[in-house]
Motif scaffolding. Structure first.
Motif, PDB file in Angstrom:
ATOM      1  N   TYR A   1       0.839  -1.203   0.000  1.00  0.00           N
ATOM      2  CA  TYR A   1       0.000   0.000   0.000  1.00  0.00           C
ATOM      3  C   TYR A   1       0.877   1.257   0.000  1.00  0.00           C
ATOM      4  N   LEU A   2       2.091   1.105   0.449  1.00  0.00           N
ATOM      5  CA  LEU A   2       3.008   2.248   0.407  1.00  0.00           C
ATOM      6  C   LEU A   2       4.430   1.790   0.154  1.00  0.00           C
ATOM      7  N   THR A   3       5.233   2.738  -0.277  1.00  0.00           N
ATOM      8  CA  THR A   3       6.659   2.441  -0.463  1.00  0.00           C
ATOM      9  C   THR A   3       7.446   3.273   0.544  1.00  0.00           C
ATOM     10  N   ILE A   4       8.495   2.675   1.047  1.00  0.00           N
ATOM     11  CA  ILE A   4       9.369   3.394   1.977  1.00  0.00           C
ATOM     12  C   ILE A   4      10.754   3.467   1.339  1.00  0.00           C
ATOM     13  N   SER A   5      11.280   4.660   1.266  1.00  0.00           N
ATOM     14  CA  SER A   5      12.610   4.789   0.686  1.00  0.00           C
ATOM     15  C   SER A   5      13.465   5.707   1.557  1.00  0.00           C
ATOM     16  N   LYS A   6      14.748   5.475   1.509  1.00  0.00           N
ATOM     17  CA  LYS A   6      15.689   6.317   2.275  1.00  0.00           C
ATOM     18  C   LYS A   6      16.261   7.360   1.324  1.00  0.00           C
ATOM     19  N   ALA A   7      16.364   8.572   1.801  1.00  0.00           N
ATOM     20  CA  ALA A   7      16.929   9.635   0.959  1.00  0.00           C
ATOM     21  C   ALA A   7      17.640  10.650   1.843  1.00  0.00           C
ATOM     22  N   PHE A   8      18.341  11.543   1.222  1.00  0.00           N
ATOM     23  CA  PHE A   8      19.016  12.613   1.949  1.00  0.00           C
ATOM     24  C   PHE A   8      18.590  13.954   1.388  1.00  0.00           C
ATOM     25  N   LYS A   9      18.381  14.895   2.271  1.00  0.00           N
ATOM     26  CA  LYS A   9      18.189  16.281   1.838  1.00  0.00           C
ATOM     27  C   LYS A   9      19.312  17.046   2.495  1.00  0.00           C
ATOM     28  N   GLY A  10      20.318  17.382   1.725  1.00  0.00           N
ATOM     29  CA  GLY A  10      21.533  17.914   2.328  1.00  0.00           C
ATOM     30  C   GLY A  10      22.154  16.807   3.162  1.00  0.00           C
ATOM     31  N   LYS A  11      22.369  17.104   4.455  1.00  0.00           N
ATOM     32  CA  LYS A  11      22.919  16.069   5.324  1.00  0.00           C
ATOM     33  C   LYS A  11      21.821  15.406   6.157  1.00  0.00           C
ATOM     34  N   TYR A  12      20.590  15.849   5.954  1.00  0.00           N
ATOM     35  CA  TYR A  12      19.489  15.337   6.759  1.00  0.00           C
ATOM     36  C   TYR A  12      18.894  14.076   6.115  1.00  0.00           C
ATOM     37  N   PRO A  13      18.979  12.956   6.826  1.00  0.00           N
ATOM     38  CA  PRO A  13      18.443  11.711   6.252  1.00  0.00           C
ATOM     39  C   PRO A  13      16.916  11.661   6.358  1.00  0.00           C
ATOM     40  N   LEU A  14      16.294  11.207   5.299  1.00  0.00           N
ATOM     41  CA  LEU A  14      14.827  11.126   5.290  1.00  0.00           C
ATOM     42  C   LEU A  14      14.385   9.687   5.083  1.00  0.00           C
ATOM     43  N   THR A  15      13.353   9.290   5.802  1.00  0.00           N
ATOM     44  CA  THR A  15      12.690   8.021   5.512  1.00  0.00           C
ATOM     45  C   THR A  15      11.377   8.396   4.853  1.00  0.00           C
ATOM     46  N   LEU A  16      11.352   8.328   3.546  1.00  0.00           N
ATOM     47  CA  LEU A  16      10.197   8.832   2.805  1.00  0.00           C
ATOM     48  C   LEU A  16       9.135   7.759   2.593  1.00  0.00           C
ATOM     49  N   CYS A  17       7.899   8.121   2.839  1.00  0.00           N
ATOM     50  CA  CYS A  17       6.783   7.201   2.622  1.00  0.00           C
ATOM     51  C   CYS A  17       5.868   7.789   1.558  1.00  0.00           C
ATOM     52  N   ARG A  18       5.447   6.928   0.659  1.00  0.00           N
ATOM     53  CA  ARG A  18       4.560   7.379  -0.426  1.00  0.00           C
ATOM     54  C   ARG A  18       3.513   6.286  -0.664  1.00  0.00           C
ATOM     55  N   LEU A  19       2.275   6.691  -0.782  1.00  0.00           N
ATOM     56  CA  LEU A  19       1.208   5.731  -1.050  1.00  0.00           C
ATOM     57  C   LEU A  19       1.324   5.232  -2.492  1.00  0.00           C
ATOM     58  N   THR A  20       1.187   3.956  -2.682  1.00  0.00           N
ATOM     59  CA  THR A  20       1.227   3.419  -4.043  1.00  0.00           C
ATOM     60  C   THR A  20      -0.162   3.555  -4.678  1.00  0.00           C
ATOM     61  N   LYS A  21      -0.204   3.240  -5.948  1.00  0.00           N
ATOM     62  CA  LYS A  21      -1.491   3.284  -6.656  1.00  0.00           C
ATOM     63  C   LYS A  21      -2.485   2.315  -5.983  1.00  0.00           C
ATOM     64  N   LYS A  22      -1.943   1.152  -5.608  1.00  0.00           N
ATOM     65  CA  LYS A  22      -2.774   0.143  -4.949  1.00  0.00           C
ATOM     66  C   LYS A  22      -3.288   0.674  -3.607  1.00  0.00           C
ATOM     67  N   GLY A  23      -2.417   1.370  -2.899  1.00  0.00           N
ATOM     68  CA  GLY A  23      -2.793   1.943  -1.607  1.00  0.00           C
ATOM     69  C   GLY A  23      -3.862   3.008  -1.762  1.00  0.00           C
ATOM     70  N   ARG A  24      -3.722   3.835  -2.774  1.00  0.00           N
ATOM     71  CA  ARG A  24      -4.724   4.888  -3.028  1.00  0.00           C
ATOM     72  C   ARG A  24      -6.073   4.273  -3.379  1.00  0.00           C
ATOM     73  N   GLN A  25      -6.024   3.247  -4.222  1.00  0.00           N
ATOM     74  CA  GLN A  25      -7.281   2.581  -4.609  1.00  0.00           C
ATOM     75  C   GLN A  25      -7.936   1.921  -3.397  1.00  0.00           C
ATOM     76  N   ALA A  26      -7.085   1.310  -2.552  1.00  0.00           N
ATOM     77  CA  ALA A  26      -7.614   0.641  -1.364  1.00  0.00           C
ATOM     78  C   ALA A  26      -8.280   1.655  -0.444  1.00  0.00           C
ATOM     79  N   PHE A  27      -7.653   2.803  -0.285  1.00  0.00           N
ATOM     80  CA  PHE A  27      -8.219   3.830   0.585  1.00  0.00           C
ATOM     81  C   PHE A  27      -9.534   4.367   0.015  1.00  0.00           C
TER      82      PHE A  27
END
Lengths: 238, 104
Positions: free
Chosen positions: B62-88
């Protein structure tokens, strides 16, 4: 539409307002107005010494840097101050138009995605309309102050600027009474106290300077409030 | 959705129906993407709790979790997938039809 509109709408609105929670956008916009006013004040005497030219160029460079790189500057500040405190979120309709168009081309077959993207397009269109109104109102106020010799036009300019800012920001960020009430009040103050000798571009420069000061002050106050409410969390394992 | 009124409740998506996960999905539905700290602040969940719910939602895609950086600040990014949006959307449609049918 079958969604629980109020909940999603509230979450969406909170996410949109989150962009302005730290006051950086307002602060930088205020700084831009102040620099522009400074440039107008500085260049009015027609000084042509090398130092005055250099100062004038520096002000112009700083102004252009702020105007052209506003988003990057705000993002740089947010990365160091906002995101470590309260996190990062991209509200709908914040990405570039080109991204939306690319997505649209790929996902038009999907009802969910096309609903979402059409909502995003509506958000874009609405935002553009409101921004356009603000730009027209602010330009009318500034050029009107320069060209119309009646000193009470400052009051009209203040009201016009206040209405422009209100229209542009009311859906995206919490309304600041400092700015909404500030513009008309400053207009009354300027109409009452400013000398009749202030004419032409100087009148516009005064208006810009007060607008910049109000934005800057509002940005600083918002930032102070934000920092007090959201101290930097101690690093822990997530 | 079968249109059976109260019986439709049994078809509610249990993955979304849990209150904490419903909060997460609603929040993510309203944004393009958000990081862990933002979700934690908005949902007022503990790190462990949020982490566990995110893992469950990620497991059913239903969602994807990815690790990213913004400058030196680490982010754990969450995004709803198409399946997750449809489910909601399906979940909210079911809930709405049931509450509409049972309205007095």
């Amino acid at each position: 539409m079958l969604l629980p509109r109020s909940t999603v709408h509230t979450a969406r609105q909170r996410a949109s307002r989150y962009l302005y929670v730290d006051g950086f956008s307002t602060l930088i916009a205020g700084l831009g107005c102040l620099l522009m006013a400074l440039q107008l004040f500085y260049s009015r005497d027609g000084r042509t010494t090398p130092i005055s030219l250099l100062v004038s160029l520096l002000i112009l460079f700083a102004y252009l840097a702020i105007m052209l790189r506003q988003r990057e500057i705000v993002e740089w500040l947010k990365t160091r101050i906002t995101y470590p405190r309260t996190g990062f979120a991209i509200p709908p309709g914040f990405e570039d138009d080109s991204v939306v168009h690319a997505d649209l081309a790929l996902l038009t077959v999907d009802e969910t995605e096309s609903n979402r993207l059409s909502e995003m397009r509506q958000v874009y269109a609405d935002k553009k309309r409101r921004m356009l109104f603000m730009i027209v109102a602010v330009l009318l106020a500034i050029f009107g102050s320069m060209l119309i010799p009646n000193r009470w036009f400052y009051v009209a300019s203040g009201i016009l600027m206040s209405a422009g800012v209100w229209t542009a920001t009311r859906r995206d960020q919490p309304l600041s009474w400092l700015i909404l009430a500030g513009f008309p009040l400053v207009g009354i103050g300027m109409a009452t106290f400013l000398s009749d000798r202030v004419v032409g571009p100087d009148r516009g420069a005064y208006l810009l300077a007060t607008a910049g000061s109000l934005f800057f002050l509002d940005g600083v106050l918002t930032l102070i409030r934000y920092l007090r409410r959201n101290p930097l969390p101690r690093p822990t394992q997530s | 959705m079968s249109g059976n009124g109260i019986k439709d409740l049994s078809s509610l998506d249990r993955m979304i129906h849990e209150p904490a996960r419903l909060m997460i999905v609603t929040l993510l539905y309203a944004v393009e993407e958000a990081d862990f700290v933002y979700l934690q602040r908005e949902c007022a969940l503990t790190q462990g709790n949020l982490s566990s719910h995110l893992s469950k939602l990620e497991r059913v895609r239903y969602l994807t979790i990815s690790k990213a950086f913004k400058g030196k600040y680490p982010l754990t990014l969450c995004r709803l997938t198409k399946k997750g949006r449809q489910a909601f959307e399906g979940y909210s449609a079911t809930l709405r039809s049931v509450t509409k049918a049972s309205a007095v």
